[in-house]
Write a protein that holds these residues in place. Structure first.
Motif, mmCIF file in Angstrom:
data_model
loop_
_atom_site.group_PDB
_atom_site.id
_atom_site.type_symbol
_atom_site.label_atom_id
_atom_site.label_comp_id
_atom_site.label_asym_id
_atom_site.label_seq_id
_atom_site.Cartn_x
_atom_site.Cartn_y
_atom_site.Cartn_z
ATOM 1 N N TRP A 1 95.446 108.389 62.049
ATOM 2 C CA TRP A 1 94.458 107.653 61.263
ATOM 3 C C TRP A 1 94.894 107.435 59.820
ATOM 4 N N LEU B 1 88.894 103.335 55.042
ATOM 5 C CA LEU B 1 87.979 103.696 56.126
ATOM 6 C C LEU B 1 87.020 104.785 55.676
ATOM 7 N N VAL C 1 84.139 106.295 62.310
ATOM 8 C CA VAL C 1 84.851 105.307 63.113
ATOM 9 C C VAL C 1 84.496 105.606 64.562
ATOM 10 N N VAL D 1 83.939 100.097 62.740
ATOM 11 C CA VAL D 1 84.265 100.740 61.479
ATOM 12 C C VAL D 1 83.205 100.355 60.460
#
Length: 136
Positions: free
Chosen positions: A26, A41, A45, A67
């Motif tokens: 990630w 982010l 998620v 997201v």
């Protein structure tokens, strides 16, 4: 003529996709997202769907995620966009730091109305601002 159960194939494909999803890096994905879209982010998620696909004549995996990002929109009373930033944006961090510094000094009063202006005149002003925004 069937040579295997279709449910076995679907279950095995799901296990494969789940295994691949669990091993994603990630931090690398976030780095790519920052480079391409200049956003970061947040923690929530959510995996939506995954499948095998063909991309540029080779077998590939397509994984879909939901997201969540925080979007900040700043616009003037005429409806003009002044700033559009997403959380995690490097520019946003700099702007937040600048706003913290600026907040130490009092903000100037903009278009102050007398105390007896009344609710009707304020409602009328807000309606005018909304109309201007909608007409832009």
């Amino acid at each position: 003529m069937k040579i295997t159960d279709s449910e076995s194939i679907k279950n095995s494909e799901k296990e494969l996709i789940d295994s691949i999803t669990g091993e994603l890096d990630w931090s690398a994905i976030e780095k790519l997202l920052r480079e391409k879209h200049n956003i970061g982010l947040q923690d929530d998620v959510e995996f939506r769907n995954g499948d095998l696909t063909v991309f540029d004549s080779q077998i590939a995996y397509k994984l879909d995620f939901d997201v969540k990002i925080t979007l900040s929109v700043v616009f003037d009373r005429k409806g003009n966009c002044l700033k559009l930033t997403a959380a995690g944006d490097e520019k946003e961090r700099n702007i937040v730091e600048q706003e913290k510094t600026e907040s130490e000094t009092p903000d100037p009063v903009i278009d102050e109305k007398p105390a007896d202006a009344g609710v009707n005149s304020i409602a009328s002003e807000i309606a005018g601002m909304i109309s201007e925004i909608n007409n832009s």
